[in-house]
Write a protein that holds these residues in place. Structure first.
Motif, PDB file in Angstrom:
ATOM      1  N   VAL A 343       0.827  -1.201   0.000  1.00  0.00           N
ATOM      2  CA  VAL A 343       0.000   0.000   0.000  1.00  0.00           C
ATOM      3  C   VAL A 343       0.860   1.250   0.000  1.00  0.00           C
ATOM      4  O   VAL A 343       0.580   2.229  -0.704  1.00  0.00           O
ATOM      5  CB  VAL A 343      -0.955  -0.014   1.207  1.00  0.00           C
ATOM      6  CG1 VAL A 343      -1.695   1.319   1.329  1.00  0.00           C
ATOM      7  CG2 VAL A 343      -1.957  -1.151   1.089  1.00  0.00           C
ATOM      8  N   ASN A 344       1.920   1.212   0.764  1.00  0.00           N
ATOM      9  CA  ASN A 344       2.799   2.381   0.862  1.00  0.00           C
ATOM     10  C   ASN A 344       3.501   2.672  -0.458  1.00  0.00           C
ATOM     11  O   ASN A 344       3.777   3.831  -0.780  1.00  0.00           O
ATOM     12  CB  ASN A 344       3.833   2.159   1.963  1.00  0.00           C
ATOM     13  CG  ASN A 344       4.434   3.448   2.470  1.00  0.00           C
ATOM     14  OD1 ASN A 344       3.719   4.418   2.717  1.00  0.00           O
ATOM     15  ND2 ASN A 344       5.743   3.480   2.602  1.00  0.00           N
ATOM     16  N   LEU A 345       3.787   1.627  -1.244  1.00  0.00           N
ATOM     17  CA  LEU A 345       4.436   1.801  -2.544  1.00  0.00           C
ATOM     18  C   LEU A 345       3.432   2.101  -3.655  1.00  0.00           C
ATOM     19  O   LEU A 345       3.833   2.364  -4.791  1.00  0.00           O
ATOM     20  CB  LEU A 345       5.235   0.545  -2.907  1.00  0.00           C
ATOM     21  CG  LEU A 345       6.462   0.232  -2.043  1.00  0.00           C
ATOM     22  CD1 LEU A 345       7.075  -1.100  -2.458  1.00  0.00           C
ATOM     23  CD2 LEU A 345       7.504   1.344  -2.161  1.00  0.00           C
ATOM     24  N   GLY A 346       2.142   2.044  -3.334  1.00  0.00           N
ATOM     25  CA  GLY A 346       1.125   2.296  -4.359  1.00  0.00           C
ATOM     26  C   GLY A 346       0.982   1.160  -5.338  1.00  0.00           C
ATOM     27  O   GLY A 346       0.629   1.359  -6.505  1.00  0.00           O
ATOM     28  N   ILE A 347       1.249  -0.060  -4.887  1.00  0.00           N
ATOM     29  CA  ILE A 347       1.180  -1.231  -5.762  1.00  0.00           C
ATOM     30  C   ILE A 347      -0.219  -1.830  -5.700  1.00  0.00           C
ATOM     31  O   ILE A 347      -0.834  -1.913  -4.628  1.00  0.00           O
ATOM     32  CB  ILE A 347       2.238  -2.272  -5.346  1.00  0.00           C
ATOM     33  CG1 ILE A 347       3.643  -1.717  -5.655  1.00  0.00           C
ATOM     34  CG2 ILE A 347       2.036  -3.601  -6.070  1.00  0.00           C
ATOM     35  CD1 ILE A 347       4.767  -2.590  -5.173  1.00  0.00           C
ATOM     36  N   GLU A 348      -0.704  -2.272  -6.830  1.00  0.00           N
ATOM     37  CA  GLU A 348      -2.055  -2.831  -6.934  1.00  0.00           C
ATOM     38  C   GLU A 348      -2.204  -4.071  -6.058  1.00  0.00           C
ATOM     39  O   GLU A 348      -1.394  -4.999  -6.130  1.00  0.00           O
ATOM     40  CB  GLU A 348      -2.333  -3.192  -8.396  1.00  0.00           C
ATOM     41  CG  GLU A 348      -3.650  -3.888  -8.642  1.00  0.00           C
ATOM     42  CD  GLU A 348      -3.829  -4.278 -10.096  1.00  0.00           C
ATOM     43  OE1 GLU A 348      -4.476  -5.303 -10.352  1.00  0.00           O
ATOM     44  OE2 GLU A 348      -3.311  -3.552 -10.963  1.00  0.00           O
ATOM     45  N   VAL A 349      -3.225  -4.083  -5.219  1.00  0.00           N
ATOM     46  CA  VAL A 349      -3.511  -5.217  -4.332  1.00  0.00           C
ATOM     47  C   VAL A 349      -4.922  -5.723  -4.629  1.00  0.00           C
ATOM     48  O   VAL A 349      -5.884  -4.958  -4.611  1.00  0.00           O
ATOM     49  CB  VAL A 349      -3.394  -4.829  -2.844  1.00  0.00           C
ATOM     50  CG1 VAL A 349      -3.729  -6.032  -1.955  1.00  0.00           C
ATOM     51  CG2 VAL A 349      -2.006  -4.305  -2.526  1.00  0.00           C
ATOM     52  N   GLU A 350      -5.040  -7.025  -4.902  1.00  0.00           N
ATOM     53  CA  GLU A 350      -6.336  -7.659  -5.104  1.00  0.00           C
ATOM     54  C   GLU A 350      -6.581  -8.645  -3.969  1.00  0.00           C
ATOM     55  O   GLU A 350      -5.660  -9.326  -3.513  1.00  0.00           O
ATOM     56  CB  GLU A 350      -6.380  -8.385  -6.448  1.00  0.00           C
ATOM     57  CG  GLU A 350      -6.262  -7.462  -7.649  1.00  0.00           C
ATOM     58  CD  GLU A 350      -6.369  -8.233  -8.950  1.00  0.00           C
ATOM     59  OE1 GLU A 350      -7.509  -8.585  -9.337  1.00  0.00           O
ATOM     60  OE2 GLU A 350      -5.333  -8.494  -9.563  1.00  0.00           O
ATOM     61  N   MET A 351      -7.812  -8.723  -3.519  1.00  0.00           N
ATOM     62  CA  MET A 351      -8.173  -9.596  -2.416  1.00  0.00           C
ATOM     63  C   MET A 351      -8.751 -10.900  -2.951  1.00  0.00           C
ATOM     64  O   MET A 351      -9.428 -10.926  -3.988  1.00  0.00           O
ATOM     65  CB  MET A 351      -9.186  -8.916  -1.499  1.00  0.00           C
ATOM     66  CG  MET A 351      -8.734  -7.578  -0.946  1.00  0.00           C
ATOM     67  SD  MET A 351      -7.173  -7.672  -0.037  1.00  0.00           S
ATOM     68  CE  MET A 351      -7.623  -8.826   1.260  1.00  0.00           C
ATOM     69  N   ALA A 352      -8.473 -11.987  -2.214  1.00  0.00           N
ATOM     70  CA  ALA A 352      -9.000 -13.296  -2.590  1.00  0.00           C
ATOM     71  C   ALA A 352      -9.530 -13.987  -1.341  1.00  0.00           C
ATOM     72  O   ALA A 352      -8.855 -14.017  -0.303  1.00  0.00           O
ATOM     73  CB  ALA A 352      -7.909 -14.140  -3.246  1.00  0.00           C
ATOM     74  N   LEU A 353     -10.716 -14.550  -1.453  1.00  0.00           N
ATOM     75  CA  LEU A 353     -11.358 -15.279  -0.361  1.00  0.00           C
ATOM     76  C   LEU A 353     -11.765 -16.665  -0.851  1.00  0.00           C
ATOM     77  O   LEU A 353     -12.152 -16.825  -2.028  1.00  0.00           O
ATOM     78  CB  LEU A 353     -12.604 -14.547   0.129  1.00  0.00           C
ATOM     79  CG  LEU A 353     -12.435 -13.373   1.083  1.00  0.00           C
ATOM     80  CD1 LEU A 353     -13.755 -12.635   1.229  1.00  0.00           C
ATOM     81  CD2 LEU A 353     -11.951 -13.850   2.441  1.00  0.00           C
TER      82      LEU A 353
END
Length: 463
Positions: A343-353
């Motif tokens: 998050v701090n680097l501004g990198i794309e994060v996708e969530m998986a459940l």
């Protein structure tokens, strides 16, 4: 008689002059219209009749006729000048375009070294491809080519070692392998359990993956340091390893079934094929023989540089939650550290459940305000101080790194903001599905991704 002849001669000269000027105007108009190159010689040759016409004007012409002659001459001269000027502009434009084409050609040549690569670079690339594909015949041929080009055996060996090291450090495990029957059967055979956690895969039995005489990679030399014992990724066949496309943020406490279900759900939502996705997954890509006790811990000493370097290089993160209700993910210091760094680097994060957890989340959301607030409460349970790690030394190092940078509160605020924005996007996606009547709509997914990326920069807006 003589006077009448003189008048006729004057009129004849007058008509000839006007006709000459009219012909010049027509010719000049044609030249100008066709934009023919007007050289100085042509300009002179067309100007001479104009000069002749001026000095041949009959003395008895009326002021009106003289004005017409002057007007004709001005039109002719103006047309000639415009034609010449226009041609000069065309010449300049063509020359500028030619120079631009040359500059573009030079830039393309500089940016495309492979198009005109030298024999040495070509042979090294052939060696790299052969090593990636583990094609022994191609490796042998590439070595012979390099030796015939002037490389010594020691130099070729050094290049081979560097390539193997780079591949080992940058390759990840394919999603197809994680979801394969082959991996599932291997885990069941080695652990004696049908659905073990990854901790149990590590050393949960005498024949676990990293235990016993047949431990995975134990007898193989590591391409990174040349010592016995390598990462699991170095033991996989070529089709199940490749340059990392995603960084997987997860915890070893997950059961195999939960991880596989979450990845299946994420792949389906993302419209990605398992063969095209390669994860940087610590269980597979880290050399556990250099990290796990009783070995040295040099693999986890430079956490900040290692994580930031990998995240910047890969550029995408998939964060796997076991459940939305009191998730283990938010209790592990490693996953909090990974989430904060991304998050701090501004990198794309996708969530998986996992499928069951995702379904339970949707049911809770459909309860309305009460259900959404319950989910918010669960996803806000971020406490770096109480978050733990399997190894106390790792826990201390990660927490020390966080405290030395921005502090626990800043990390917790960032992570809470991200998860709450992700929840907001999940709620909106569910509404889209209900309205559109088609789960997993591309528009809904794009909206989810935009909101997740927005949370990187403005997490407080969602809190």
């Amino acid at each position: 008689m003589f006077g009448e002849n003189s008048d006729l001669l004057v009129l004849q000269r007058h008509d000839d002059t006007l006709m000459l000027l009219q012909l010049l105007m027509i010719g000049t108009a044609i030249i100008t219209g066709l934009r023919i190159r007007t050289h100085f010689s042509l300009l002179i040759s067309m100007s001479l009749p104009c000069v002749y016409a001026v000095f041949s004007l009959p003395p008895g012409m009326s002021p009106h006729d003289r004005s017409m002659v002057v007007a004709f001459l001005l039109v002719v001269v103006t047309s000639l000048v415009l034609s010449w000027t226009s041609q000069r502009i065309i010449d300049i434009e063509r020359r500028v375009e030619w120079m631009r084409a040359l500059m573009l050609e030079d830039e393309l040549r500089a940016l495309s070294p492979l198009a005109e690569e030298d024999p040495k670079t070509k042979m090294l690339n052939q060696l790299r491809v052969a090593i990636q594909e583990e094609d022994d015949n191609a490796i042998r041929e590439a070595r012979l080519s390099l030796c015939s080009f002037g490389f010594s055996d020691a130099e070729v060996d050094a290049h081979v070692a560097d390539i193997r090291k780079e591949i080992s450090e940058r390759f990840g495990v394919s999603a197809a392998y994680l979801l394969s029957d082959e991996f599932e059967q291997l885990v069941a055979d080695r652990t004696g359990r049908q659905d073990p956690t990854f901790y149990e895969m590590k050393d949960g039995s005498a024949d676990a993956l990293f235990c016993g005489p047949d431990a995975l990679g134990k007898a193989k030399l590591c391409p990174r340091d040349g010592q016995p014992g390598c990462a699991i990724v170095d033991t996989l066949p070529p089709q199940h390893r490749g340059f990392c496309t995603h960084f997987l943020s997860w915890t070893w406490g997950y059961k195999l079934s939960s991880l596989r279900s979450a990845l299946e759900e994420w792949l389906a939502r993302s419209a990605l094929h398992p063969d095209e996705v390669f994860f940087w997954m610590c269980f597979f890509v880290n050399n556990q023989y250099r990290i796990l006790p009783p070995h040295t811990r040099k693999g986890s000493d430079n956490l900040g540089e290692t994580f930031e370097g990998n995240l910047r290089r890969i550029g995408k993160v998939v964060a796997v939650l076991d459940t939305w209700e009191d998730p283990v993910y938010l209790k592990r210091i490693w996953t909090l550290f990974e989430q904060f760094t991304a998050v701090n680097l501004g990198i794309e994060v996708e969530m998986a459940l996992p499928a069951a957890s995702a379904h339970a989340l949707l049911e809770r959301i459909e309860e309305g305000r009460e259900g959404i607030l319950a989910v918010v409460q669960q996803l806000s349970k971020v406490d770096c101080r109480t978050a733990a790690a399997f190894d106390p030394g790792d826990e201390a190092r990660v927490k020390s790194l966080i405290q030395a940078s921005v502090g626990f509160e800043a990390v917790e605020r960032k992570i809470k903001g991200f998860f709450l924005c992700w929840l907001a996007s999940a709620v909106e996606e569910r509404f889209n599905e209900l309205v559109l009547g088609a789960p997993g709509q591309q528009a809904a997914r794009s909206l989810e991704m935009r909101k997740s990326r927005k949370s990187f920069e403005q997490p407080n807006e969602c809190m």
